[in-house]
Structure formats: structure tokens, C-alpha cells
Design a protein around this motif. Structure first.
Motif, mmCIF file in Angstrom:
data_model
loop_
_atom_site.group_PDB
_atom_site.id
_atom_site.type_symbol
_atom_site.label_atom_id
_atom_site.label_comp_id
_atom_site.label_asym_id
_atom_site.label_seq_id
_atom_site.Cartn_x
_atom_site.Cartn_y
_atom_site.Cartn_z
ATOM 1 N N ASP A 134 0.814 -1.216 0.000
ATOM 2 C CA ASP A 134 0.000 0.000 0.000
ATOM 3 C C ASP A 134 0.845 1.264 0.000
ATOM 4 O O ASP A 134 0.479 2.273 -0.607
ATOM 5 C CB ASP A 134 -0.900 0.023 1.233
ATOM 6 C CG ASP A 134 -2.252 -0.628 0.992
ATOM 7 O OD1 ASP A 134 -2.634 -0.808 -0.173
ATOM 8 O OD2 ASP A 134 -2.923 -0.960 1.988
ATOM 9 N N SER A 135 1.971 1.223 0.701
ATOM 10 C CA SER A 135 2.782 2.427 0.872
ATOM 11 C C SER A 135 3.338 2.967 -0.442
ATOM 12 O O SER A 135 3.708 4.134 -0.535
ATOM 13 C CB SER A 135 3.929 2.159 1.853
ATOM 14 O OG SER A 135 4.597 0.961 1.535
ATOM 15 N N ASP A 139 1.908 6.466 1.691
ATOM 16 C CA ASP A 139 2.737 7.508 2.303
ATOM 17 C C ASP A 139 4.106 7.663 1.654
ATOM 18 O O ASP A 139 4.768 8.683 1.861
ATOM 19 C CB ASP A 139 2.872 7.263 3.813
ATOM 20 C CG ASP A 139 3.589 5.969 4.142
ATOM 21 O OD1 ASP A 139 3.422 4.982 3.406
ATOM 22 O OD2 ASP A 139 4.323 5.942 5.145
ATOM 23 N N LYS A 140 4.550 6.701 0.853
ATOM 24 C CA LYS A 140 5.852 6.815 0.178
ATOM 25 C C LYS A 140 5.715 7.306 -1.268
ATOM 26 O O LYS A 140 6.705 7.446 -1.979
ATOM 27 C CB LYS A 140 6.572 5.462 0.169
ATOM 28 C CG LYS A 140 6.756 4.824 1.535
ATOM 29 C CD LYS A 140 7.562 5.692 2.471
ATOM 30 C CE LYS A 140 7.781 4.967 3.803
ATOM 31 N NZ LYS A 140 8.383 5.858 4.828
ATOM 32 N N TRP A 141 4.506 7.588 -1.683
ATOM 33 C CA TRP A 141 4.203 7.934 -3.071
ATOM 34 C C TRP A 141 4.741 9.310 -3.463
ATOM 35 O O TRP A 141 4.909 10.192 -2.610
ATOM 36 C CB TRP A 141 2.683 7.901 -3.235
ATOM 37 C CG TRP A 141 2.151 8.313 -4.586
ATOM 38 C CD1 TRP A 141 1.975 7.519 -5.668
ATOM 39 C CD2 TRP A 141 1.678 9.613 -4.962
ATOM 40 N NE1 TRP A 141 1.423 8.244 -6.709
ATOM 41 C CE2 TRP A 141 1.243 9.543 -6.295
ATOM 42 C CE3 TRP A 141 1.599 10.846 -4.296
ATOM 43 C CZ2 TRP A 141 0.710 10.637 -6.981
ATOM 44 C CZ3 TRP A 141 1.086 11.944 -4.974
ATOM 45 C CH2 TRP A 141 0.652 11.828 -6.303
ATOM 46 N N ASN A 142 5.019 9.486 -4.740
ATOM 47 C CA ASN A 142 5.226 10.821 -5.305
ATOM 48 C C ASN A 142 4.530 10.877 -6.660
ATOM 49 O O ASN A 142 4.097 9.851 -7.185
ATOM 50 C CB ASN A 142 6.716 11.178 -5.400
ATOM 51 C CG ASN A 142 7.481 10.248 -6.325
ATOM 52 O OD1 ASN A 142 7.308 10.273 -7.550
ATOM 53 N ND2 ASN A 142 8.355 9.413 -5.740
ATOM 54 N N LYS A 143 4.423 12.052 -7.238
ATOM 55 C CA LYS A 143 3.561 12.240 -8.416
ATOM 56 C C LYS A 143 4.052 11.515 -9.666
ATOM 57 O O LYS A 143 3.307 11.404 -10.645
ATOM 58 C CB LYS A 143 3.410 13.723 -8.728
ATOM 59 C CG LYS A 143 4.659 14.401 -9.288
ATOM 60 C CD LYS A 143 4.352 15.844 -9.656
ATOM 61 C CE LYS A 143 5.540 16.523 -10.319
ATOM 62 N NZ LYS A 143 5.216 17.916 -10.724
ATOM 63 N N ASN A 398 -2.144 8.464 0.374
ATOM 64 C CA ASN A 398 -1.016 9.388 0.261
ATOM 65 C C ASN A 398 -1.361 10.726 0.918
ATOM 66 O O ASN A 398 -2.455 10.913 1.462
ATOM 67 C CB ASN A 398 -0.610 9.573 -1.215
ATOM 68 C CG ASN A 398 -1.701 10.228 -2.039
ATOM 69 O OD1 ASN A 398 -2.669 10.763 -1.514
ATOM 70 N ND2 ASN A 398 -1.555 10.179 -3.350
ATOM 71 N N LYS A 399 -0.434 11.642 0.851
ATOM 72 C CA LYS A 399 -0.638 12.942 1.506
ATOM 73 C C LYS A 399 -0.652 14.059 0.473
ATOM 74 O O LYS A 399 -0.173 15.153 0.711
ATOM 75 C CB LYS A 399 0.468 13.196 2.537
ATOM 76 C CG LYS A 399 0.488 12.153 3.663
ATOM 77 C CD LYS A 399 1.654 12.368 4.596
ATOM 78 C CE LYS A 399 1.679 11.310 5.690
ATOM 79 N NZ LYS A 399 2.850 11.467 6.584
ATOM 80 N N ARG A 400 -1.195 13.736 -0.703
ATOM 81 C CA ARG A 400 -1.204 14.720 -1.791
ATOM 82 C C ARG A 400 -2.007 15.951 -1.417
ATOM 83 O O ARG A 400 -3.089 15.833 -0.862
ATOM 84 C CB ARG A 400 -1.791 14.066 -3.041
ATOM 85 C CG ARG A 400 -1.736 14.972 -4.262
ATOM 86 C CD ARG A 400 -2.082 14.197 -5.508
ATOM 87 N NE ARG A 400 -1.898 15.036 -6.667
ATOM 88 C CZ ARG A 400 -1.940 14.596 -7.922
ATOM 89 N NH1 ARG A 400 -2.136 13.338 -8.163
ATOM 90 N NH2 ARG A 400 -1.770 15.419 -8.922
#
Length: 400
Positions: A134-135, A139-143, A398-400
Motif C-alpha cells: 500500500d505504501s 505515504d511513500k508515493w510521489n507524483k 497518500n498525503k497529496r
């Protein structure tokens, strides 16, 4: 004067047009794609399927031309060996040295997590397939990250649809890595009616499952209610042969529940007729023209059906080609991101859609029941029902 000025003006305008249009500037150049998977290591079988599926997907999506918008597609394969540091270095080399336009992979979630910052550093797309944690889109995602593979929450939500009932008591056996732990966390999030009473984590590559399974037996055997061992496992060896040897249901009343897997792993499922769970793909379940093409061509070329990750590799390739069709062959990152956000495309599973908020491909899953069919070497997952993507209610993490 005019006869000299007009050609000059036209030449200058043409130069400005080329400079101002990435698609024109890129025309004629190959689209370069790196696919980075674990060609060696415990997940080698998954990697081979992904590579075959990706090649078939490019063929299908380009109508056999291996080109899109007038640009030939070139694929560079790299081996991450299942090691995060190797995968990270391979992706950096692909972007910096090989000058790829985008990258696809990897198989293992720990490798994917190591690769995410590299995509952000080089400002180029990494299309994750089939790593599940999931990460990756959490929470580890970027665009720069998109994913055609399903995530742990999609697995958990689908399995909850099959297993989350009042009176069910569950112990979980999973890999001691990002894939396993994210999967169990998601399972807890989606288990509302049943009760998870034990978590058992063992390393990928474990060969002796005796001690871990004994701890599960000790925890479950005296529990009231319907007792289940839920297995979320990737890699070889698998725990299923040992689980069968222990005759858990006969001796302790403990039933097995698990998701789908690659066909060699599902050979052990023949020992568990009637077992239910949810899966991502089985070649006999989806009814659509993409899957029909995949099954027919895989049988004709490899004398076997396509497997779990073959479908995933094909889906990733189709996503890339469909995006490039929409951009007219423009591989500039911002153009691709804008095009792919919210994009729907047809895969062996049917329609997938990249969710705009986290670039996770939303997709149907399948509730199955195992049938022991002597015509097949593996336990056959018969469809109970399609679990539509709209029903799964996958949270945005995520925290977008």
C-alpha cells in the motif's frame, strides 16, 4: 528583398515550431522503456511472467507494429535481483545512462519502495507492476508513480468480501517484508465482523514452516467460532504443502483461506477443495476480448495458459501505449502525467482506471471457490462473483 526574407521567415518559424513542440522534437526517436524486475532470486517466476506479459501487451496495443505515433518502442530489461539497493541503482542507470523515457517494475515491494525516490529525483515516470505494498501509492508515493498492479488494500478488501463474517476467527501468515506487513495492516482495516487473533511473519525464502505453523495452531485450536488460517505469501518455497501435510481442518478444525497465486503455487490448492478467497486474475475468469487474445496467443506460443503476472505485465504495456497514443507520442513527463491521471484503459481484467489522487489503477477482483478438477494440475478457482472496483472502497493513503 522579399524573395530572400520569406524563406528565412519560414525557416525560423519551422525551427520555433520544432523547439516549442516536444512531440515534434521527439518524432523519429525511439520511445525507450526500462523494465526492471527480479530476473534472479525468490521472485524469478513472477518476473518471467511480467516480462512475457509486457511483450505481449506491447504487441497487442500496437497492433504488432511495436511503434506508437510514428515512434518505435525499445525495451531495456534490467535485473534487480530482488535487492532494494540493486533496484535503486538499476533505475538510476536507466534514467541517467540509458536515457529511458519511463520505467516499469519492479516485482518486489521492498525494491519498489527503494526506487520511488529515484523517479522523483529524475522527474520521470515509474509504472509499478506488480509490487503490491500500500505504501507505494500511499505515504511513500510521489507524483511520478503510477501502478497497474493491485495494492494490498485491494487484496484485503476483496478477501474481506469472502471471509469477513461474524463468528470467523483468523490467524494470518505473511512474508516479513513490506508486502506481507502492508497486507496484514490492510486486512485489519477491512476486517469488520471477523476477528484476527494472531499475526505470523516469516522471511521470503523460508524452507521450514513448522515452527510458525505450530504457533498458529496453538493460537487458533481452542478458539470458539469458525477458525481460519489466512495466508498472504509471495515467493518460493510456499507454505501450502506443509499446511496440507498438517491436515489442519481434520485435526484442529482450522480451514485455509488465501488469495490467488501463480499456477505452480496453486498446485497445492488441490488439497483444499471448497476453499474460498479472492484473487487478482485467473485466465479462465475474465470474459473480454483482451483476455481472449492473451489466452489464445499464450497457449499458441508457450503451450500453457497465461498466469497471474502475465496479465499484469500486459496491463502495464497497454497503459503505456494508450497514454502515448493520447499524447501523440509525446514522452515529456508532465504531459504523460496529465494524460494518465484519470485515464481508463482495457486490460485482460477488463477496464482499469488510474485514480487521479494517487495513480492507483482501480480494478475488479474475483471471489473464488477451489475445485479439484483432474483435468488441471492445480486447484481450479471457480468464480463465485466479480467484485467490482466500485464496491471495494479503497482508501486514498497518500498525503497529496
Amino acid at each position: 528583398m522579399q524573395r530572400r526574407l520569406v524563406p528565412f521567415a519560414l525557416t525560423a518559424l519551422a525551427a520555433l515550431a520544432v523547439a516549442g513542440s516536444p512531440a515534434l522534437a521527439q518524432s523519429g526517436k525511439d520511445v525507450k522503456i526500462a523494465i526492471i524486475v527480479s530476473k534472479t532470486g525468490p521472485l524469478e517466476a513472477y518476473a518471467k511472467q511480467t516480462l512475457v506479459g509486457f511483450a505481449l501487451g506491447l504487441e497487442y496495443a500496437t497492433g504488432g507494429t511495436m511503434a506508437v505515433a510514428g515512434r518505435k518502442i525499445t525495451v531495456i530489461e534490467k535485473d534487480d535481483q530482488g535487492k532494494p539497493d540493486v533496484g535503486k541503482a538499476a533505475l538510476a542507470a536507466a534514467y541517467a545512462d540509458d536515457k529511458v523515457d519511463l520505467a516499469v517494475g519492479p516485482v518486489a515491494s521492498p525494491v519498489a519502495l527503494a526506487m520511488l525516490p529515484v523517479a522523483e529525483e529524475y522527474k520521470k515516470i515509474l509504472l509499478v507492476e506488480p509490487a503490491v505494498a500500500d505504501s507505494i501509492t500511499g505515504d511513500k508515493w510521489n507524483k511520478y508513480i503510477f501502478r497497474t498492479g493491485r495494492n494490498s488494500s485491494q487484496d484485503a478488501a476483496a478477501n474481506a468480501a469472502a471471509l469477513d463474517q461474524p463468528g470467523n476467527v483468523i490467524a494470518v501468515l505473511a512474508n516479513d517484508n513490506a508486502f506481507g506487513r502492508d497486507g496484514v495492516k490492510a486486512a485489519r482495516d477491512f476486517t469488520k465482523k471477523a476477528k484476527i487473533v494472531h499475526e505470523e511473519y516469516l522471511p521470503v525464502g523460508t524452507t521450514d514452516f513448522t515452527a510458525g505453523l505450530q504457533r498458529i495452531i496453538d493460537k487458533l485450536k481452542d478458539q470458539p467460532g469458525n477458525k481460519y488460517l489466512s495466508v498472504g505469501w509471495s515467493g518460493s518455497p510456499t507454505p501450502f504443502p506443509k499446511i496440507a501435510d498438517l491436515e489442519l481442518e481434520k485435526r484442529y478444525g482450522i480451514k485455509l483461506a488465501t488469495g490467488g497465486n501463480i499456477l505452480p503455487a496453486m498446485v497445492a490448492y488441490k488439497s483444499f477443495p471448497g476453499m474460498e478467497g479472492a484473487l487478482y486474475y485467473y485466465f479462465g475468469i475474465p470474459k473480454n476480448k483482451v483476455n481472449e487474445w492473451l489466452v489464445a496467443n499464450h497457449y499458441s506460443r508457450y503451450k500453457s495458459p497465461p498466469d497471474f503476472f502475465t496479465a499484469g505485465g500486459m496491463s502495464a504495456a497497454i497503459a503505456v501505449v494508450e497514454a502515448l497514443k493520447k499524447t501523440g507520442g509525446d514522452t515529456s513527463t508532465n504531459k504523460l502525467i496529465a494524460t494518465m491521471e484519470g485515464m481508463s484503459f482495457e486490460t485482460p481484467k477488463g477496464t482499469m482506471t488510474f485514480r487521479k489522487e494517487d495513480h492507483q489503477a482501480m480494478q475488479d477482483m474475483y471471489h473464488f471457490r477451489i475445485k479439484n478438477d483432474p483435468a488441471f494440475a492445480w486447484g481450479v478457482p471457480e468464480l463465485v462473483r466479480v467484485i467490482p472496483a466500485s464496491e471495494l472502497q479503497i482508501p486514498i493513503r497518500n498525503k497529496r
